[in-house]
Design a protein around this motif. Structure first.
Motif, mmCIF file in Angstrom:
data_model
loop_
_atom_site.group_PDB
_atom_site.id
_atom_site.type_symbol
_atom_site.label_atom_id
_atom_site.label_comp_id
_atom_site.label_asym_id
_atom_site.label_seq_id
_atom_site.Cartn_x
_atom_site.Cartn_y
_atom_site.Cartn_z
ATOM 1 N N LEU A 157 -12.722 -6.061 140.227
ATOM 2 C CA LEU A 157 -11.408 -6.034 139.579
ATOM 3 C C LEU A 157 -10.803 -7.431 139.502
ATOM 4 C CD1 LEU A 157 -9.801 -2.781 141.035
ATOM 5 C CD2 LEU A 157 -10.507 -3.204 138.678
ATOM 6 N N THR A 158 -10.915 -8.195 140.570
ATOM 7 C CA THR A 158 -10.403 -9.565 140.570
ATOM 8 C C THR A 158 -11.119 -10.397 139.514
ATOM 9 O OG1 THR A 158 -9.877 -9.423 142.929
ATOM 10 C CG2 THR A 158 -10.070 -11.630 141.988
ATOM 11 N N PHE A 159 -12.427 -10.258 139.430
ATOM 12 C CA PHE A 159 -13.192 -11.000 138.420
ATOM 13 C C PHE A 159 -12.772 -10.609 137.010
ATOM 14 C CE2 PHE A 159 -16.763 -11.013 135.449
ATOM 15 C CZ PHE A 159 -17.007 -12.370 135.387
ATOM 16 N N LEU A 160 -12.645 -9.299 136.751
ATOM 17 C CA LEU A 160 -12.272 -8.843 135.413
ATOM 18 C C LEU A 160 -10.867 -9.303 135.028
ATOM 19 C CD1 LEU A 160 -13.772 -5.234 135.369
ATOM 20 C CD2 LEU A 160 -14.600 -7.260 134.161
ATOM 21 N N ILE A 161 -9.950 -9.256 135.969
ATOM 22 C CA ILE A 161 -8.593 -9.725 135.691
ATOM 23 C C ILE A 161 -8.603 -11.226 135.419
ATOM 24 C CG2 ILE A 161 -6.313 -10.098 136.714
ATOM 25 C CD1 ILE A 161 -6.728 -7.382 138.147
ATOM 26 N N THR A 162 -9.329 -11.969 136.234
ATOM 27 C CA THR A 162 -9.428 -13.422 136.025
ATOM 28 C C THR A 162 -10.028 -13.721 134.664
ATOM 29 O OG1 THR A 162 -9.735 -13.744 138.403
ATOM 30 C CG2 THR A 162 -10.357 -15.564 136.959
ATOM 31 N N ALA A 163 -11.121 -13.052 134.324
ATOM 32 C CA ALA A 163 -11.775 -13.287 133.041
ATOM 33 C C ALA A 163 -10.848 -12.925 131.884
ATOM 34 C CB ALA A 163 -13.071 -12.479 132.961
ATOM 35 N N ALA A 164 -10.112 -11.819 132.002
ATOM 36 C CA ALA A 164 -9.200 -11.409 130.931
ATOM 37 C C ALA A 164 -8.068 -12.414 130.760
ATOM 38 C CB ALA A 164 -8.636 -10.019 131.220
ATOM 39 N N VAL A 165 -7.489 -12.869 131.857
ATOM 40 C CA VAL A 165 -6.396 -13.830 131.775
ATOM 41 C C VAL A 165 -6.896 -15.146 131.181
ATOM 42 C CG1 VAL A 165 -4.811 -15.234 133.151
ATOM 43 C CG2 VAL A 165 -5.004 -12.785 133.582
ATOM 44 N N VAL A 166 -8.036 -15.616 131.644
ATOM 45 C CA VAL A 166 -8.584 -16.871 131.112
ATOM 46 C C VAL A 166 -8.878 -16.723 129.630
ATOM 47 C CG1 VAL A 166 -10.623 -18.375 131.163
ATOM 48 C CG2 VAL A 166 -9.491 -17.749 133.284
ATOM 49 N N TYR A 167 -9.454 -15.600 129.228
ATOM 50 C CA TYR A 167 -9.802 -15.417 127.815
ATOM 51 C C TYR A 167 -8.552 -15.314 126.941
ATOM 52 C CZ TYR A 167 -11.692 -13.594 123.509
ATOM 53 O OH TYR A 167 -12.008 -13.415 122.194
ATOM 54 N N PHE A 168 -7.624 -14.426 127.322
ATOM 55 C CA PHE A 168 -6.474 -14.165 126.454
ATOM 56 C C PHE A 168 -5.411 -15.261 126.501
ATOM 57 C CE2 PHE A 168 -8.097 -9.772 126.928
ATOM 58 C CZ PHE A 168 -8.319 -9.536 125.589
ATOM 59 N N LEU A 169 -5.302 -15.968 127.611
ATOM 60 C CA LEU A 169 -4.272 -17.001 127.714
ATOM 61 C C LEU A 169 -4.791 -18.409 127.469
ATOM 62 C CD1 LEU A 169 -2.133 -15.773 130.743
ATOM 63 C CD2 LEU A 169 -1.741 -15.427 128.305
ATOM 64 N N MET A 170 -6.105 -18.610 127.545
ATOM 65 C CA MET A 170 -6.631 -19.964 127.377
ATOM 66 C C MET A 170 -7.661 -20.065 126.258
ATOM 67 S SD MET A 170 -7.052 -21.123 131.311
ATOM 68 C CE MET A 170 -5.759 -20.870 132.484
ATOM 69 N N VAL A 171 -8.704 -19.278 126.324
ATOM 70 C CA VAL A 171 -9.816 -19.413 125.381
ATOM 71 C C VAL A 171 -9.409 -18.974 123.972
ATOM 72 C CG1 VAL A 171 -12.147 -18.592 124.833
ATOM 73 C CG2 VAL A 171 -11.555 -19.179 127.179
ATOM 74 N N LEU A 172 -8.827 -17.803 123.842
ATOM 75 C CA LEU A 172 -8.466 -17.279 122.522
ATOM 76 C C LEU A 172 -7.445 -18.160 121.802
ATOM 77 C CD1 LEU A 172 -9.084 -14.932 120.611
ATOM 78 C CD2 LEU A 172 -7.185 -13.699 121.652
ATOM 79 N N PRO A 173 -6.338 -18.551 122.454
ATOM 80 C CA PRO A 173 -5.404 -19.445 121.752
ATOM 81 C C PRO A 173 -6.035 -20.791 121.388
ATOM 82 C CG PRO A 173 -4.318 -18.467 123.642
ATOM 83 C CD PRO A 173 -5.768 -18.107 123.729
ATOM 84 N N MET A 174 -6.864 -21.348 122.266
ATOM 85 C CA MET A 174 -7.490 -22.637 121.972
ATOM 86 C C MET A 174 -8.462 -22.513 120.813
ATOM 87 S SD MET A 174 -7.583 -25.809 122.505
ATOM 88 C CE MET A 174 -6.816 -26.148 124.046
ATOM 89 N N SER A 175 -9.226 -21.432 120.749
ATOM 90 C CA SER A 175 -10.176 -21.282 119.647
ATOM 91 C C SER A 175 -9.434 -21.075 118.330
ATOM 92 C CB SER A 175 -11.148 -20.132 119.908
ATOM 93 O OG SER A 175 -10.461 -18.910 119.983
ATOM 94 N N LYS A 176 -8.304 -20.350 118.353
ATOM 95 C CA LYS A 176 -7.508 -20.188 117.130
ATOM 96 C C LYS A 176 -6.923 -21.531 116.689
ATOM 97 C CE LYS A 176 -6.216 -15.357 117.477
ATOM 98 N NZ LYS A 176 -5.128 -14.379 117.539
ATOM 99 N N TYR A 177 -6.458 -22.311 117.642
ATOM 100 C CA TYR A 177 -5.911 -23.633 117.322
ATOM 101 C C TYR A 177 -6.988 -24.524 116.721
ATOM 102 C CZ TYR A 177 -4.497 -28.449 118.087
ATOM 103 O OH TYR A 177 -4.242 -29.781 117.922
ATOM 104 N N LEU A 178 -8.168 -24.537 117.332
ATOM 105 C CA LEU A 178 -9.261 -25.380 116.824
ATOM 106 C C LEU A 178 -9.716 -24.925 115.442
ATOM 107 C CD1 LEU A 178 -11.347 -25.934 120.080
ATOM 108 C CD2 LEU A 178 -9.850 -27.569 118.915
ATOM 109 N N ALA A 179 -9.707 -23.608 115.191
ATOM 110 C CA ALA A 179 -10.085 -23.098 113.870
ATOM 111 C C ALA A 179 -9.067 -23.528 112.819
ATOM 112 C CB ALA A 179 -10.202 -21.578 113.906
ATOM 113 N N ARG A 180 -7.774 -23.441 113.155
ATOM 114 C CA ARG A 180 -6.738 -23.894 112.209
ATOM 115 C C ARG A 180 -6.856 -25.390 111.954
ATOM 116 N NH1 ARG A 180 -2.721 -20.490 115.109
ATOM 117 N NH2 ARG A 180 -2.346 -22.381 116.282
ATOM 118 N N LYS A 181 -7.125 -26.146 112.997
ATOM 119 C CA LYS A 181 -7.263 -27.597 112.848
ATOM 120 C C LYS A 181 -8.471 -27.928 111.974
ATOM 121 C CE LYS A 181 -7.570 -31.880 115.357
ATOM 122 N NZ LYS A 181 -8.152 -32.559 116.468
ATOM 123 N N ALA A 182 -9.579 -27.225 112.182
ATOM 124 C CA ALA A 182 -10.775 -27.463 111.365
ATOM 125 C C ALA A 182 -10.504 -27.104 109.912
ATOM 126 C CB ALA A 182 -11.951 -26.646 111.912
ATOM 127 N N ALA A 183 -9.759 -26.019 109.673
ATOM 128 C CA ALA A 183 -9.427 -25.630 108.296
ATOM 129 C C ALA A 183 -8.535 -26.678 107.638
ATOM 130 C CB ALA A 183 -8.745 -24.264 108.292
#
Length: 169
Positions: free
Chosen positions: A91-117
């Motif tokens: 549970l700790t791992f899944l929560i950590t992975a979800a927080v890292v993905y939704f709060l860090m990875v996903l916003p950064m990838s959207k930002y990089l995609a907009r910047k590339a466009a």
């Protein structure tokens, strides 16, 4: 022998001064602080939710493979499997992975995609401008060549009008 020590020390200094070593150190410190946050969420929110169906402490969930798993003289009699601890860690791992993905990875990838466009759009506009300028320069060259072949340069090329700044049509 001192030359070897100097080169080893210089190499070590160069290793420490590389940017990715500093980035890694920062990541470890942030990760340690983030671990405390996630552990607090698990202990303060997840464990009480699980406690609604049983006990709040997941570590107390276990099964016994051999014997009765009773505590005799401070020692456990039997073979005990602590599956509650494993569940808590998962549970700790899944929560950590979800927080890292939704709060860090996903916003950064959207930002990089907009910047590339945006960069691609700028590059496309730049190419269009460069091609247009090139076409104009080619037309000017062709007009000048036609005028020089035509003789006096009085605008005898087809489609050429009066020369700007002159009195001739």
């Amino acid at each position: 022998m001192s030359e070897k020590k100097v080169s080893v020390l210089e190499g070590f200094k160069a290793f420490l001064m590389r940017g990715n070593v500093i980035d890694l150190a920062v990541a470890v410190v942030i990760g340690a602080a983030f671990t405390q946050v996630v552990n607090s969420v698990v202990k303060g929110i997840i464990n009480p939710l699980v406690g609604a169906f049983g006990t709040q402490n997941l570590d107390s969930y276990s099964s016994c493979l051999k014997g009765t798993c009773k505590i005799v003289n401070g020692e456990v009699d039997g073979i005990r499997i602590m599956w509650g601890s494993v569940l808590g860690a998962i549970l700790t791992f899944l929560i950590t992975a979800a927080v890292v993905y939704f709060l860090m990875v996903l916003p950064m990838s959207k930002y990089l995609a907009r910047k590339a466009a945006r960069d691609a759009a700028k590059e496309g506009a730049k190419e269009v401008v460069e091609l247009t300028e090139l076409e104009v320069l080619k037309e000017i060259r062709d007009t000048l060549l036609a005028q020089s072949r035509g003789g006096s340069g009085t605008g005898s090329a087809p489609g050429s009008g009066p020369v700007p700044g002159s009195d001739r049509p």
